[in-house]
Design an enzyme around this catalytic site. Structure first.
Site, PDB file in Angstrom:
ATOM      1  N   LYS A 196       0.852  -1.187   0.000  1.00  0.00           N
ATOM      2  CA  LYS A 196       0.000   0.000   0.000  1.00  0.00           C
ATOM      3  C   LYS A 196       0.887   1.236   0.000  1.00  0.00           C
ATOM      4  O   LYS A 196       1.682   1.431   0.908  1.00  0.00           O
ATOM      5  CB  LYS A 196      -0.909  -0.016   1.226  1.00  0.00           C
ATOM      6  CG  LYS A 196      -1.781   1.223   1.338  1.00  0.00           C
ATOM      7  CD  LYS A 196      -2.807   1.090   2.439  1.00  0.00           C
ATOM      8  CE  LYS A 196      -3.601   2.371   2.575  1.00  0.00           C
ATOM      9  NZ  LYS A 196      -4.605   2.272   3.640  1.00  0.00           N
ATOM     10  N   LYS A 212      -2.245  -1.625  -3.787  1.00  0.00           N
ATOM     11  CA  LYS A 212      -3.109  -0.451  -3.726  1.00  0.00           C
ATOM     12  C   LYS A 212      -2.283   0.820  -3.775  1.00  0.00           C
ATOM     13  O   LYS A 212      -1.296   0.899  -3.039  1.00  0.00           O
ATOM     14  CB  LYS A 212      -3.882  -0.509  -2.413  1.00  0.00           C
ATOM     15  CG  LYS A 212      -4.755   0.679  -2.132  1.00  0.00           C
ATOM     16  CD  LYS A 212      -5.330   0.551  -0.765  1.00  0.00           C
ATOM     17  CE  LYS A 212      -6.082   1.821  -0.487  1.00  0.00           C
ATOM     18  NZ  LYS A 212      -6.610   1.857   0.858  1.00  0.00           N
TER      19      LYS A 212
HETATM   20  C1  PBG Z   1      -7.214   3.165   5.505  1.00  0.00           C
HETATM   21  C2  PBG Z   1      -7.677   3.085   4.100  1.00  0.00           C
HETATM   22  C3  PBG Z   1      -7.591   4.065   3.118  1.00  0.00           C
HETATM   23  C4  PBG Z   1      -8.173   3.526   1.980  1.00  0.00           C
HETATM   24  C5  PBG Z   1      -8.607   2.252   2.288  1.00  0.00           C
HETATM   25  N1  PBG Z   1      -8.267   1.988   3.596  1.00  0.00           N
HETATM   26  C6  PBG Z   1      -7.132   5.459   3.197  1.00  0.00           C
HETATM   27  C7  PBG Z   1      -5.754   5.808   3.527  1.00  0.00           C
HETATM   28  O1  PBG Z   1      -4.867   4.976   3.690  1.00  0.00           O
HETATM   29  O2  PBG Z   1      -5.541   7.013   3.636  1.00  0.00           O
HETATM   30  C8  PBG Z   1      -8.297   4.227   0.656  1.00  0.00           C
HETATM   31  C9  PBG Z   1      -9.313   3.682  -0.292  1.00  0.00           C
HETATM   32  C10 PBG Z   1      -9.644   4.569  -1.418  1.00  0.00           C
HETATM   33  O3  PBG Z   1      -9.026   5.635  -1.644  1.00  0.00           O
HETATM   34  O4  PBG Z   1     -10.577   4.222  -2.161  1.00  0.00           O
HETATM   35  N2  PBG Z   1      -8.152   2.605   6.390  1.00  0.00           N
END
Ligand code: PBG
Length: 333
Positions: free
Chosen positions: A204, A257
């Site tokens: 991520k 991601k």
């Molecule tokens: C954190 C989380 C995020 C997303 C999913 N889980 C946000 C982040 O890390 O700031 C982002 C998902 C998206 O942008 O569609 N719980």
């Protein structure tokens, strides 16, 4: 080389002359069951509330969960991932451990309404902390504030058990703390949830493309950024390291991601693991297409299908996407 080896004998266009021909030689498939639909359940509302930055996406009251579950199944979408917006937030995200919180209640309602729907939960405290970071904070000796990895991991393990207890099929930690997959696996097994699967947000990145989500889930960090725990966009080798660690800790599925700016990483991880691989077509990727279409620049349905196909082509088995319902409709679900 004989003349027969090239044009005019060889004509790739022969396989493009009709829709049927194109369909039988298409290398990449896309089906409603490849798609995972994200939901935002809000404990403090009784009517759906539109998310301004994500056209067509709503924060929903828990009372909407059963109907949504049935609609997904009717369209052929077999899985959902749930995010929660609690009534109260504090420094340690304690409302995230409330078994009466929006996520566990929505899980129960969805599983009761549509037992065949695979319900996943996002395991992270950023929606529950008042500072918006993905963990418990501590101040280092040099005065800098950081997320305390090991205390946060304990919290995540408790949250995962609570979600499993509510009936989640898959828990999905998105926090990027070190060691959390192993801790979650251990806690699940220790509480009789050895059949609950873990889908790790293994790779991520600290991405600008989460912008709209932070409105949707009300979780923008109040200070600083997430670069101290999420990955640097320049790193691809590190992605393989993160993926291998999570696999070794017992992850059942891995995720990359965001998806579109990291299709090379999706491909790399696909080659490096035999686990099922998911990719998250995140909020910014979704909203970008919607905005371009609203400005008359692109055809939304075509661009969406092309994007989803590209993520599958790169090697993802599953795609978490806000386009899931519309795509399923176009796919005939
Ligand atoms: C954190 C989380 C995020 C997303 C999913 N889980 C946000 C982040 O890390 O700031 C982002 C998902 C998206 O942008 O569609 N719980």
């Amino acid at each position: 080389m004989s003349e027969a080896m090239g044009y005019p004998t060889i004509r790739p266009r022969r396989l493009r002359v009709s829709a049927s021909l194109r369909a039988i030689v298409r290398e990449t498939s896309l089906a409603p069951s490849d798609l995972v639909y994200p939901f935002f359940f809000h404990a403090g509302i009784s009517e759906p509330r539109p998310i301004k930055t994500m056209p067509g996406i709503f924060q929903l009251p828990v009372s909407a969960a059963a109907g949504q579950a049935k609609e997904l199944v009717a369209r052929g979408v077999r899985s959902a991932i749930l995010f929660g917006l609690p009534k109260t937030k504090d420094a340690t995200g304690s409302s995230g451990l409330d078994p009466e919180g929006p996520v566990p209640l929505a899980v129960k309602a969805m599983k009761a309404a549509a037992p065949e729907l695979i319900v996943m939960t996002d395991v992270c405290v950023d929606e529950y902390t008042d500072h918006g970071h993905c963990g418990i904070l501590r101040t280092r000796r040099d005065g800098q504030v950081e997320v305390d990895n090991d205390r946060t991991v304990e919290l995540l393990a408790q949250m995962a058990v609570m979600h499993a207890d509510a009936g989640a099929d898959i828990v999905a930690p998105s926090d990027m703390m070190d060691g959390r997959v192993g801790a979650i696996r251990h806690a699940l097994d220790g509480n009789g949830f050895e059949t609950t699967a873990v889908m790790s947000y293994a790779v991520k990145y600290a991405s600008a493309f989460y912008g709209p989500f932070r409105e949707a889930a009300d979780c923008a960090p109040k200070f600083g950024d997430r670069a101290g725990y999420q990955m640097d966009p320049g790193n691809a080798r590190e992605a393989l390291r993160e993926a291998a660690l999570d696999e070794a800790e017992g992850a059942d599925l891995l995720m990359v991601k965001p998806a579109l700016p990291y299709l090379d990483v999706v491909r790399d991880v696909r080659k490096a693991t035999n686990l099922p691989l998911a990719a998250y077509n995140v909020s910014g990727e979704y909203s970008m297409l919607c905005a371009a279409a609203a400005a008359g620049m692109i055809d939304l349905d075509r661009a969406m299908m092309e994007v989803l196909t590209s993520i599958r082509r790169a090697g993802a088995d599953l795609i978490l996407t806000y386009h899931a319902l519309r795509a399923a409709e176009l796919l005939g679900g």
